[in-house]
Design a protein around this motif. Sequence first.
Motif, PDB file in Angstrom:
ATOM      1  N   ILE A  88      18.579  90.853  34.883  1.00 35.96           N
ATOM      2  CA  ILE A  88      19.427  89.706  35.187  1.00 35.96           C
ATOM      3  C   ILE A  88      19.985  89.160  33.876  1.00 35.96           C
ATOM      4  CG2 ILE A  88      19.506  87.394  36.233  1.00 35.96           C
ATOM      5  CD1 ILE A  88      16.994  88.105  37.767  1.00 35.96           C
ATOM      6  N   LEU A  89      21.190  88.634  33.917  1.00 37.50           N
ATOM      7  CA  LEU A  89      21.778  87.959  32.755  1.00 37.50           C
ATOM      8  C   LEU A  89      21.783  86.464  32.993  1.00 37.50           C
ATOM      9  CD1 LEU A  89      23.356  88.070  30.033  1.00 37.50           C
ATOM     10  CD2 LEU A  89      25.455  88.157  31.418  1.00 37.50           C
ATOM     11  N   ALA A  90      21.223  85.716  32.042  1.00 37.28           N
ATOM     12  CA  ALA A  90      21.378  84.264  32.005  1.00 37.28           C
ATOM     13  C   ALA A  90      22.282  83.971  30.813  1.00 37.28           C
ATOM     14  CB  ALA A  90      20.031  83.566  31.836  1.00 37.28           C
ATOM     15  N   CYS A  91      23.388  83.277  31.058  1.00 37.30           N
ATOM     16  CA  CYS A  91      24.334  83.073  29.962  1.00 37.30           C
ATOM     17  C   CYS A  91      25.092  81.766  30.133  1.00 37.30           C
ATOM     18  CB  CYS A  91      25.305  84.243  29.871  1.00 37.30           C
ATOM     19  SG  CYS A  91      26.450  84.344  31.249  1.00 37.30           S
ATOM     20  N   ASN A  92      25.856  81.434  29.103  1.00 37.62           N
ATOM     21  CA  ASN A  92      26.683  80.231  29.177  1.00 37.62           C
ATOM     22  C   ASN A  92      28.111  80.600  29.552  1.00 37.62           C
ATOM     23  OD1 ASN A  92      27.933  81.219  26.873  1.00 37.62           O
ATOM     24  ND2 ASN A  92      26.975  79.765  25.480  1.00 37.62           N
ATOM     25  N   SER A  93      28.935  79.592  29.716  1.00 41.40           N
ATOM     26  CA  SER A  93      30.308  79.799  30.169  1.00 41.40           C
ATOM     27  C   SER A  93      31.122  80.637  29.188  1.00 41.40           C
ATOM     28  CB  SER A  93      30.985  78.443  30.405  1.00 41.40           C
ATOM     29  OG  SER A  93      30.741  77.550  29.338  1.00 41.40           O
ATOM     30  N   SER A  94      30.916  80.450  27.893  1.00 45.61           N
ATOM     31  CA  SER A  94      31.719  81.168  26.905  1.00 45.61           C
ATOM     32  C   SER A  94      31.547  82.674  27.015  1.00 45.61           C
ATOM     33  CB  SER A  94      31.351  80.707  25.492  1.00 45.61           C
ATOM     34  OG  SER A  94      31.686  79.358  25.297  1.00 45.61           O
ATOM     35  N   THR A  95      30.325  83.119  27.298  1.00 46.92           N
ATOM     36  CA  THR A  95      30.053  84.551  27.406  1.00 46.92           C
ATOM     37  C   THR A  95      30.923  85.196  28.474  1.00 46.92           C
ATOM     38  OG1 THR A  95      27.753  84.148  26.747  1.00 46.92           O
ATOM     39  CG2 THR A  95      28.229  86.256  27.798  1.00 46.92           C
ATOM     40  N   ILE A  96      31.212  84.442  29.524  1.00 37.98           N
ATOM     41  CA  ILE A  96      31.944  84.984  30.662  1.00 37.98           C
ATOM     42  C   ILE A  96      33.430  84.643  30.623  1.00 37.98           C
ATOM     43  CG2 ILE A  96      32.130  84.940  33.185  1.00 37.98           C
ATOM     44  CD1 ILE A  96      29.645  86.397  32.130  1.00 37.98           C
ATOM     45  N   THR A  97      33.774  83.424  30.280  1.00 32.44           N
ATOM     46  CA  THR A  97      35.169  82.983  30.403  1.00 32.44           C
ATOM     47  C   THR A  97      35.975  83.070  29.113  1.00 32.44           C
ATOM     48  OG1 THR A  97      34.586  80.673  29.949  1.00 32.44           O
ATOM     49  CG2 THR A  97      34.548  81.382  32.257  1.00 32.44           C
ATOM     50  N   PHE A 114      29.978  92.280  36.453  1.00 37.18           N
ATOM     51  CA  PHE A 114      28.890  91.419  36.918  1.00 37.18           C
ATOM     52  C   PHE A 114      29.123  90.866  38.317  1.00 37.18           C
ATOM     53  CE2 PHE A 114      28.935  90.644  32.215  1.00 37.18           C
ATOM     54  CZ  PHE A 114      27.795  91.401  31.935  1.00 37.18           C
ATOM     55  N   ALA A 115      28.033  90.677  39.029  1.00 40.36           N
ATOM     56  CA  ALA A 115      28.039  89.944  40.292  1.00 40.36           C
ATOM     57  C   ALA A 115      27.481  88.553  40.001  1.00 40.36           C
ATOM     58  CB  ALA A 115      27.174  90.648  41.329  1.00 40.36           C
ATOM     59  N   PRO A 116      28.270  87.493  40.147  1.00 42.21           N
ATOM     60  CA  PRO A 116      27.763  86.145  39.890  1.00 42.21           C
ATOM     61  C   PRO A 116      26.785  85.716  40.968  1.00 42.21           C
ATOM     62  CG  PRO A 116      30.016  86.046  40.711  1.00 42.21           C
ATOM     63  CD  PRO A 116      29.694  87.496  40.541  1.00 42.21           C
ATOM     64  N   LEU A 117      25.687  85.078  40.562  1.00 42.14           N
ATOM     65  CA  LEU A 117      24.697  84.569  41.513  1.00 42.14           C
ATOM     66  C   LEU A 117      24.905  83.083  41.762  1.00 42.14           C
ATOM     67  CD1 LEU A 117      21.526  86.441  40.183  1.00 42.14           C
ATOM     68  CD2 LEU A 117      22.975  87.058  42.133  1.00 42.14           C
ATOM     69  N   PHE A 257      23.680  86.154  36.478  1.00 47.04           N
ATOM     70  CA  PHE A 257      24.481  87.288  36.926  1.00 47.04           C
ATOM     71  C   PHE A 257      23.596  88.526  37.043  1.00 47.04           C
ATOM     72  CE2 PHE A 257      27.221  84.376  34.741  1.00 47.04           C
ATOM     73  CZ  PHE A 257      28.438  84.429  35.399  1.00 47.04           C
ATOM     74  N   MET A 258      24.080  89.505  37.814  1.00 47.04           N
ATOM     75  CA  MET A 258      23.449  90.818  37.901  1.00 47.04           C
ATOM     76  C   MET A 258      24.545  91.874  37.767  1.00 47.04           C
ATOM     77  SD  MET A 258      20.725  90.365  41.030  1.00 47.04           S
ATOM     78  CE  MET A 258      19.487  91.454  40.306  1.00 47.04           C
ATOM     79  N   PRO A 259      24.172  93.114  37.450  1.00 47.98           N
ATOM     80  CA  PRO A 259      25.174  94.186  37.483  1.00 47.98           C
ATOM     81  C   PRO A 259      25.840  94.237  38.857  1.00 47.98           C
ATOM     82  CG  PRO A 259      23.172  94.955  36.422  1.00 47.98           C
ATOM     83  CD  PRO A 259      22.847  93.607  36.986  1.00 47.98           C
ATOM     84  N   LYS A 260      27.123  94.495  38.889  1.00 43.95           N
ATOM     85  CA  LYS A 260      27.884  94.376  40.124  1.00 43.95           C
ATOM     86  C   LYS A 260      27.403  95.323  41.225  1.00 43.95           C
ATOM     87  CE  LYS A 260      32.426  92.820  41.272  1.00 43.95           C
ATOM     88  NZ  LYS A 260      33.683  92.351  40.651  1.00 43.95           N
ATOM     89  N   ALA A 261      26.843  96.465  40.846  1.00 46.38           N
ATOM     90  CA  ALA A 261      26.442  97.461  41.842  1.00 46.38           C
ATOM     91  C   ALA A 261      25.060  97.206  42.448  1.00 46.38           C
ATOM     92  CB  ALA A 261      26.482  98.858  41.229  1.00 46.38           C
ATOM     93  N   VAL A 262      24.392  96.133  42.043  1.00 41.18           N
ATOM     94  CA  VAL A 262      23.100  95.808  42.654  1.00 41.18           C
ATOM     95  C   VAL A 262      23.310  95.586  44.154  1.00 41.18           C
ATOM     96  CG1 VAL A 262      21.272  94.058  42.798  1.00 41.18           C
ATOM     97  CG2 VAL A 262      22.087  94.837  40.568  1.00 41.18           C
ATOM     98  N   SER A 297      27.898  78.835  45.523  1.00 46.34           N
ATOM     99  CA  SER A 297      27.813  80.117  46.215  1.00 46.34           C
ATOM    100  C   SER A 297      28.399  81.182  45.288  1.00 46.34           C
ATOM    101  CB  SER A 297      28.608  80.070  47.518  1.00 46.34           C
ATOM    102  OG  SER A 297      29.997  80.014  47.239  1.00 46.34           O
ATOM    103  N   PRO A 298      28.019  82.452  45.465  1.00 41.57           N
ATOM    104  CA  PRO A 298      28.615  83.503  44.630  1.00 41.57           C
ATOM    105  C   PRO A 298      30.142  83.519  44.694  1.00 41.57           C
ATOM    106  CG  PRO A 298      26.670  84.352  45.725  1.00 41.57           C
ATOM    107  CD  PRO A 298      26.921  82.980  46.305  1.00 41.57           C
ATOM    108  N   ALA A 299      30.702  83.287  45.882  1.00 42.91           N
ATOM    109  CA  ALA A 299      32.163  83.290  46.013  1.00 42.91           C
ATOM    110  C   ALA A 299      32.798  82.140  45.245  1.00 42.91           C
ATOM    111  CB  ALA A 299      32.557  83.213  47.492  1.00 42.91           C
ATOM    112  N   ASP A 300      32.218  80.944  45.357  1.00 45.00           N
ATOM    113  CA  ASP A 300      32.753  79.794  44.627  1.00 45.00           C
ATOM    114  C   ASP A 300      32.582  79.969  43.123  1.00 45.00           C
ATOM    115  OD1 ASP A 300      33.551  78.581  46.948  1.00 45.00           O
ATOM    116  OD2 ASP A 300      31.823  77.225  47.078  1.00 45.00           O
ATOM    117  N   TYR A 301      31.474  80.595  42.731  1.00 41.93           N
ATOM    118  CA  TYR A 301      31.223  80.856  41.317  1.00 41.93           C
ATOM    119  C   TYR A 301      32.269  81.824  40.771  1.00 41.93           C
ATOM    120  CZ  TYR A 301      28.062  81.460  37.236  1.00 41.93           C
ATOM    121  OH  TYR A 301      27.491  81.459  35.999  1.00 41.93           O
ATOM    122  N   ALA A 302      32.558  82.882  41.516  1.00 40.59           N
ATOM    123  CA  ALA A 302      33.568  83.850  41.090  1.00 40.59           C
ATOM    124  C   ALA A 302      34.937  83.186  40.967  1.00 40.59           C
ATOM    125  CB  ALA A 302      33.627  85.007  42.078  1.00 40.59           C
ATOM    126  N   ALA A 303      35.272  82.304  41.904  1.00 42.85           N
ATOM    127  CA  ALA A 303      36.553  81.603  41.851  1.00 42.85           C
ATOM    128  C   ALA A 303      36.614  80.675  40.640  1.00 42.85           C
ATOM    129  CB  ALA A 303      36.764  80.810  43.139  1.00 42.85           C
TER     130      ALA A 303
END
Length: 324
Positions: A88-97, A114-117, A257-262, A297-303
């Motif tokens: 699992i990845l635990a990270c801050n906003s900068s790592t992703i955005t 990544f698949a956002p949790l 986050f997790m790898p997207k294919a999980v 939710s994962p969907a809201d997180y992705a958005a």
Amino acid sequence: MQRTLRLLAIVAGLCVTTEALAQKYPARPVKIMVGFSAGGPVDVVARIVGDRLSNKLGQPFVVENRAGANGMIAAEGVARADADGYTILACNSSTITLNKTLFKDARYDPQGDFAPLTTVISAPLVLVVNPENPKTANINTVADLVAAAKAAPGALAYGSGGNGNLAHLAMELLSQKAGIKLIHVPYRGGAASEVGILAQEVLAVFDPLSAVPLVKAGKLRALAVSSAERLPALPDVPTVAEAGYPGFDISFWVGFFMPKAVPAPIRETLHREIVAAARDPAVQERLESQGVVSVLSPADYAAKIAKETTELAEVVAAANIKAE
């Protein structure tokens, strides 16, 4: 016909296997990768949540710190990990955005790999001035700061934790929306920029939540908070949006986050358990030392990620920001 039946049997078998794996998950220790040093916000949140997951799911959730490159080392490690649910990845906003925009050599795709949790913590920045500084003694609102900047174009300096730092981008976004020009003074970290404003080296800073005690003690004056909603710790301080700049919303957040294919059942299990952890009063009390508890939710997180990535890329391009 026989070929079709065989394919259906294979698909059915895969579904049964995936569901069986999810029912047994986790069957061994799970690694939580953190791209920052022990003791920082991401590490603290990962360990608090990891403890709860260990107790609830019956297997150790072990934090592994791989600090460096603004979280990119850990992120790349998770992106390349087996998609079995045990990394699992635990990270801050900068790592992703931000990293993909600022660092052209980033070897992972934040939205593709990544698949956002869920987020767990959201921490707005606090726009502050020093009331003891003669140059800002009469600046009590965002409008006052903007007026002062317009009266002296390119003469007023603000501090941040470094080029590309979220505080840097927040002030650049405000400058772009307000039509003002300020001088950026990058420090080596947010704590150093806080020292800079207290020492009257700079006139304003978008400070992290560490500024709250200084605001309450009268050492700093809060003009606004960067989030869409007011900060409970400073209920009388307006948001930047309320101060005249609708849509302004920048916050530091920590999420998982997790790898997207999980497999989806495993992702759903972890989402459910992380959200339950964040909402547990005992866990929530510990998390609130790092910011406002906030789950999605994962969907809201992705958005949210897609929106912030686009907006921050526009700020970077307009201000011609380069990574250090």
